[in-house]
Design an enzyme around this catalytic site. Structure first.
Site, mmCIF file in Angstrom:
data_model
loop_
_atom_site.group_PDB
_atom_site.id
_atom_site.type_symbol
_atom_site.label_atom_id
_atom_site.label_comp_id
_atom_site.label_asym_id
_atom_site.label_seq_id
_atom_site.Cartn_x
_atom_site.Cartn_y
_atom_site.Cartn_z
ATOM 1 N N ARG A 22 0.957 -9.125 0.459
ATOM 2 C CA ARG A 22 2.300 -8.987 1.024
ATOM 3 C C ARG A 22 2.589 -9.901 2.188
ATOM 4 N NH1 ARG A 22 4.521 -3.103 0.610
ATOM 5 N NH2 ARG A 22 6.012 -4.163 1.898
ATOM 6 N N GLN A 89 -2.177 -1.697 7.843
ATOM 7 C CA GLN A 89 -1.136 -2.147 6.917
ATOM 8 C C GLN A 89 -1.692 -2.181 5.499
ATOM 9 O OE1 GLN A 89 -0.662 -5.814 9.518
ATOM 10 N NE2 GLN A 89 1.444 -5.546 8.889
ATOM 11 N N ASP A 92 -5.744 -0.123 0.727
ATOM 12 C CA ASP A 92 -6.967 -0.105 -0.079
ATOM 13 C C ASP A 92 -7.919 1.044 0.229
ATOM 14 O OD1 ASP A 92 -8.290 -0.954 2.319
ATOM 15 O OD2 ASP A 92 -7.877 -3.055 1.817
ATOM 16 N N HIS A 109 1.546 1.559 5.305
ATOM 17 C CA HIS A 109 2.160 1.215 4.019
ATOM 18 C C HIS A 109 1.703 2.134 2.900
ATOM 19 C CE1 HIS A 109 2.900 -3.152 5.622
ATOM 20 N NE2 HIS A 109 3.811 -2.298 6.043
ATOM 21 N N CYS A 145 6.929 17.951 -13.001
ATOM 22 C CA CYS A 145 8.373 18.003 -13.268
ATOM 23 C C CYS A 145 8.871 16.943 -14.252
ATOM 24 C CB CYS A 145 9.154 17.885 -11.957
ATOM 25 S SG CYS A 145 9.243 16.193 -11.330
ATOM 26 N N ASN A 208 -7.837 -12.926 14.691
ATOM 27 C CA ASN A 208 -7.149 -13.457 13.512
ATOM 28 C C ASN A 208 -7.417 -14.948 13.396
ATOM 29 O OD1 ASN A 208 -5.336 -12.695 11.302
ATOM 30 N ND2 ASN A 208 -3.911 -14.156 12.214
HETATM 31 ZN ZN LIG Z 1 7.379 15.684 -10.081
#
Ligand SMILES: [Zn+2]
Length: 242
Positions: A22, A89, A92, A109, A145, A208
């Site tokens: 991303r 972020q 995993d 996320h 559902c 970084n």
């Molecule tokens: Zn459902």
């Protein structure tokens, strides 16, 4: 005791074989067709997109990935008795797999290890849904559902969970040391958290490979590979006094 907050991005997991999906140079960002698979409106409106999305999940590098030395160092910091919280972020689940308590991890996320029903919000294990895909269901629906299932991740076009964001904010403000690792600090809300930490008196450390917009606010910036640099840094933090 010093609270250490660790904000982790894709860079902490690349040594585990997980590509950056991303980020600005991420696979999804550079491939609009692939990006549709993780864009909420496309996903909800097109069964073919969902079919391809489940196949992508089945084949994703996440499943075979193991935590690396950086994830293990964070778990070791917790075991050393240093109060630690992780804001990640990443989707995993590798911090938890490295042994860090799940309650110490805020997943900004969401997680690719669970699915959620878009109608009744029931959650279940991704493994169970992928087993249904493997058994021939192209687009498995909610067993409660019948609604459309999606990974429990924040897709493009979805808002971050406000409760998750509030928790991240509270941890950020309470931290005395804020370590941003493997993140470019260019995607919200991660970027703003680093600034908020400094405003509230935390020491900021940026680990970084590339420069970030927050480097000049940082007390220390580390450019060395994360899998060696983070263990060394956290070891030092855990033995510091005062
Ligand atoms: Zn459902």
């Amino acid at each position: 005791m010093t609270l250490v907050a660790i904000l982790s991005g894709a860079g902490i997991s690349t040594d585990s074989g997980i590509p950056d999906y991303r980020g600005p140079q991420g696979l999804w960002t550079k491939d609009p067709e692939a990006e549709k698979l993780v864009t909420y409106d496309f996903y909800m409106s097109d069964p073919e997109i969902r079919r391809r999305s489940w196949l992508m999940r089945r084949d994703a590098a996440t499943w075979g990935a193991e935590p690396n030395a950086a994830h293990r160092a964070v778990a070791a910091l917790e075991r050393s008795g240093t109060p630690v919280r992780v804001l990640t972020q990443n989707i995993d689940g590798l911090h938890q797999r490295a042994g860090l308590s799940a309650r110490k991890v805020v997943e900004l996320h969401g997680t690719a290890r669970e699915v959620v029903c878009t109608r009744c919000h029931a959650r279940s294990a991704m493994d169970d849904t992928l087993a249904r895909v493997e058994a021939g269901e192209a687009d498995p629906s909610c067993t409660v559902c019948g609604g459309i299932l999606k990974p429990a991740t924040v897709m493009f076009g979805e808002r971050l969970d406000p409760e998750v964001l509030a928790e991240a904010m509270a941890i950020t403000k309470a931290s005395q040391v804020f370590v941003a690792v493997g993140t470019t600090l260019q995607v919200q809300p991660a970027a703003s958290l680093a600034g908020i930490a400094v405003e509230h008196g935390a020491r900021l450390v940026v680990v970084n490979a590339e420069p970030t917009p927050y480097d000049e606010l940082a007390e220390e910036t580390v450019r060395e590979p994360i899998a060696t640099a983070l263990p060394a840094l956290l070891e030092r933090l855990s033995t510091e006094r005062g």
